[in-house]
Design a protein around this motif. Structure first.
Motif, PDB file in Angstrom:
ATOM      1  N   LEU A   1     -14.877 -16.316  10.526  1.00  0.00           N
ATOM      2  CA  LEU A   1     -15.482 -15.623  10.116  1.00  0.00           C
ATOM      3  C   LEU A   1     -17.093 -16.679   9.992  1.00  0.00           C
ATOM      4  N   ARG A   2     -16.104 -18.052   9.741  1.00  0.00           N
ATOM      5  CA  ARG A   2     -16.594 -18.718   9.089  1.00  0.00           C
ATOM      6  C   ARG A   2     -17.808 -18.540  10.097  1.00  0.00           C
TER       7      ARG A   2
ATOM      8  N   LEU B   1       2.876  -5.752   8.350  1.00  0.00           N
ATOM      9  CA  LEU B   1       2.462  -7.343   8.970  1.00  0.00           C
ATOM     10  C   LEU B   1       1.347  -7.915   8.915  1.00  0.00           C
ATOM     11  N   ALA B   2       0.699  -9.042   9.294  1.00  0.00           N
ATOM     12  CA  ALA B   2      -0.102 -10.407   8.009  1.00  0.00           C
ATOM     13  C   ALA B   2      -1.068  -9.608   8.732  1.00  0.00           C
ATOM     14  N   ILE B   3      -1.933  -9.015   7.502  1.00  0.00           N
ATOM     15  CA  ILE B   3      -3.322  -8.699   7.993  1.00  0.00           C
ATOM     16  C   ILE B   3      -4.497  -9.029   6.769  1.00  0.00           C
ATOM     17  N   VAL B   4      -5.968  -8.813   7.159  1.00  0.00           N
ATOM     18  CA  VAL B   4      -6.989  -9.787   6.276  1.00  0.00           C
ATOM     19  C   VAL B   4      -8.057  -8.812   7.026  1.00  0.00           C
ATOM     20  N   ARG B   5      -8.185  -8.040   5.565  1.00  0.00           N
ATOM     21  CA  ARG B   5      -9.238  -7.457   5.697  1.00  0.00           C
ATOM     22  C   ARG B   5     -10.240  -7.977   5.556  1.00  0.00           C
ATOM     23  N   ALA B   6     -11.337  -7.591   6.211  1.00  0.00           N
ATOM     24  CA  ALA B   6     -12.937  -8.808   6.450  1.00  0.00           C
ATOM     25  C   ALA B   6     -14.331  -8.108   5.936  1.00  0.00           C
ATOM     26  N   MET B   7     -15.532  -8.500   5.551  1.00  0.00           N
ATOM     27  CA  MET B   7     -16.559  -7.520   5.446  1.00  0.00           C
ATOM     28  C   MET B   7     -17.392  -8.301   5.592  1.00  0.00           C
TER      29      MET B   7
ATOM     30  N   VAL C   1      -4.784 -11.141  16.309  1.00  0.00           N
ATOM     31  CA  VAL C   1      -5.758  -9.902  16.731  1.00  0.00           C
ATOM     32  C   VAL C   1      -7.194  -9.949  15.851  1.00  0.00           C
ATOM     33  N   VAL C   2      -8.365  -9.288  16.322  1.00  0.00           N
ATOM     34  CA  VAL C   2      -9.206  -9.288  15.657  1.00  0.00           C
ATOM     35  C   VAL C   2      -9.858  -7.627  16.416  1.00  0.00           C
ATOM     36  N   LEU C   3      -9.388  -6.835  15.242  1.00  0.00           N
ATOM     37  CA  LEU C   3     -10.123  -5.240  15.532  1.00  0.00           C
ATOM     38  C   LEU C   3     -11.580  -4.544  15.155  1.00  0.00           C
ATOM     39  N   ALA C   4     -12.303  -4.891  16.078  1.00  0.00           N
ATOM     40  CA  ALA C   4     -14.437  -5.490  15.929  1.00  0.00           C
ATOM     41  C   ALA C   4     -14.248  -3.757  16.500  1.00  0.00           C
ATOM     42  N   VAL C   5     -13.646  -2.776  15.916  1.00  0.00           N
ATOM     43  CA  VAL C   5     -14.176  -1.582  15.754  1.00  0.00           C
ATOM     44  C   VAL C   5     -14.651  -0.553  15.203  1.00  0.00           C
ATOM     45  N   LYS C   6     -15.361   0.507  15.260  1.00  0.00           N
ATOM     46  CA  LYS C   6     -15.809   1.464  14.327  1.00  0.00           C
ATOM     47  C   LYS C   6     -14.868   2.020  13.462  1.00  0.00           C
ATOM     48  N   PRO C   7     -15.180   1.873  12.407  1.00  0.00           N
ATOM     49  CA  PRO C   7     -13.687   2.524  11.662  1.00  0.00           C
ATOM     50  C   PRO C   7     -13.538   4.058  11.935  1.00  0.00           C
ATOM     51  N   GLN C   8     -14.256   5.153  12.591  1.00  0.00           N
ATOM     52  CA  GLN C   8     -13.647   5.923  13.179  1.00  0.00           C
ATOM     53  C   GLN C   8     -12.393   6.088  14.040  1.00  0.00           C
TER      54      GLN C   8
ATOM     55  N   ILE D   1      -6.722  -8.991  11.692  1.00  0.00           N
ATOM     56  CA  ILE D   1      -8.042  -9.176  11.311  1.00  0.00           C
ATOM     57  C   ILE D   1      -8.654  -7.851  11.691  1.00  0.00           C
ATOM     58  N   THR D   2      -9.107  -6.935  10.482  1.00  0.00           N
ATOM     59  CA  THR D   2      -9.497  -6.101  10.468  1.00  0.00           C
ATOM     60  C   THR D   2     -11.205  -5.969   9.976  1.00  0.00           C
ATOM     61  N   ILE D   3     -12.134  -5.660  11.181  1.00  0.00           N
ATOM     62  CA  ILE D   3     -13.961  -5.784   9.733  1.00  0.00           C
ATOM     63  C   ILE D   3     -13.988  -4.558  10.328  1.00  0.00           C
TER      64      ILE D   3
END
Length: 275
Positions: free
Chosen positions: A152-153, A114-120, A67-74, A95-97
């Motif tokens: 991300l690649r 849970l298994a979480i990857v933080r991406a910037m 699951v990729v969380l592609a929402v704004k921080p707010q 995965i959170t961006i």
């Protein structure tokens, strides 16, 4: 993990770019699903990429390995609280961006580890030329790390950091960095115009010079300091310009700018964590 089903929550620019990049890199369309409240965005995705779409986040998650969380921080806190029960049951890689959102915040909102990857990532991902840094918590397996990196690649290059605190520095460098280069190009073009070049000519020469310099830095393999020296002939025009920039403390200005951006990233993360 072979061709995992990936749910992209959020069909904004970055979510759309990831979908396009994944399809271009060969990820099966039937293993992608996008969720967003906007009917227009979902229609665009369905027509453009021929993938499954839904306006129900939980429907997307129930089918997903990732699951990729592609929402704004707010918006991410309310989203995570909405999907918490579902992801705890499904146990996907998350995965959170969302910029500035620490993994500890996400784990707290989920109420479970849970298994979480933080991406910037950064905005050049929109044209497949992005730069993203990733950080994984202890729950992420090597297979999941590879899967996150592959996602991300698909829109640029990736690097891993082993200390989440470094994500604030990444934010200051590559996250905010495109704006620094845009500002430099803006200044160069305006300065050339002030010295008599027509706008179109000044713009074209500025942009091509920036592109050429970047490509040389990437493809030559040489340190940028060495490339700069190669262009800077003793007693010539370039040396005169470089000396002027150095005498105006350009290095100190950029160091202060990155420190300011890093500090603001830390401040925003603290504000979110203390809510």
């Amino acid at each position: 993990m072979t061709s995992p089903t990936i749910a992209i929550i959020g069909a904004g620019n970055m979510g759309t770019s990831l979908i396009g990049g994944l399809i271009a890199s060969g990820h099966p369309r039937d293993h992608l699903i996008a969720a967003d409240p906007s009917k227009d965005k979902l229609t665009y995705l369905a027509n453009t990429f021929q993938i499954q779409t839904t306006n129900h986040n939980l429907v997307a998650i129930e089918q997903a390995d990732i699951v990729v969380l592609a929402v704004k921080p707010q918006h991410i806190e309310s989203l995570i609280k909405e999907i918490a029960e579902s992801v705890q049951h499904k146990n996907p890689l998350i995965i959170t961006i969302a910029a500035g959102i620490r993994i500890a915040n996400i784990e707290n909102w989920l109420g479970h580890s849970l298994a979480i990857v933080r991406a910037m990532p950064n905005t050049p991902a929109l044209i497949g030329a992005g730069a993203a840094a990733l950080f994984a918590n202890a729950e992420v397996t090597s297979e999941q790390r590879n899967a996150a990196e592959s996602i991300l690649r698909a829109v640029g290059i990736t690097v891993w950091v082993d200390d989440e605190a470094l994500m604030d520095t990444v934010t200051a460098l590559s996250g905010s960095g495109p704006a620094y280069f845009f500002l430099i190009m803006e200044i160069l073009q305006e300065s050339a115009e002030a010295l008599g070049l027509p706008t179109d000519m000044a713009k074209l020469l500025t942009l091509q010079t920036a592109l050429g310099a970047s490509r040389m830095a990437i493809e030559s393999g040489q340190p940028v300091s060495e490339l700069r020296k190669q262009v800077t002939s003793p007693g010539g025009t370039t040396e005169k310009a470089i000396n002027t920039l150095e005498n105006q403390n350009l290095r100190g200005i950029f160091q202060a700018a990155l420190q300011a951006a890093k500090s603001r990233s830390e401040e925003l993360a603290e504000l979110i964590g203390n809510r």
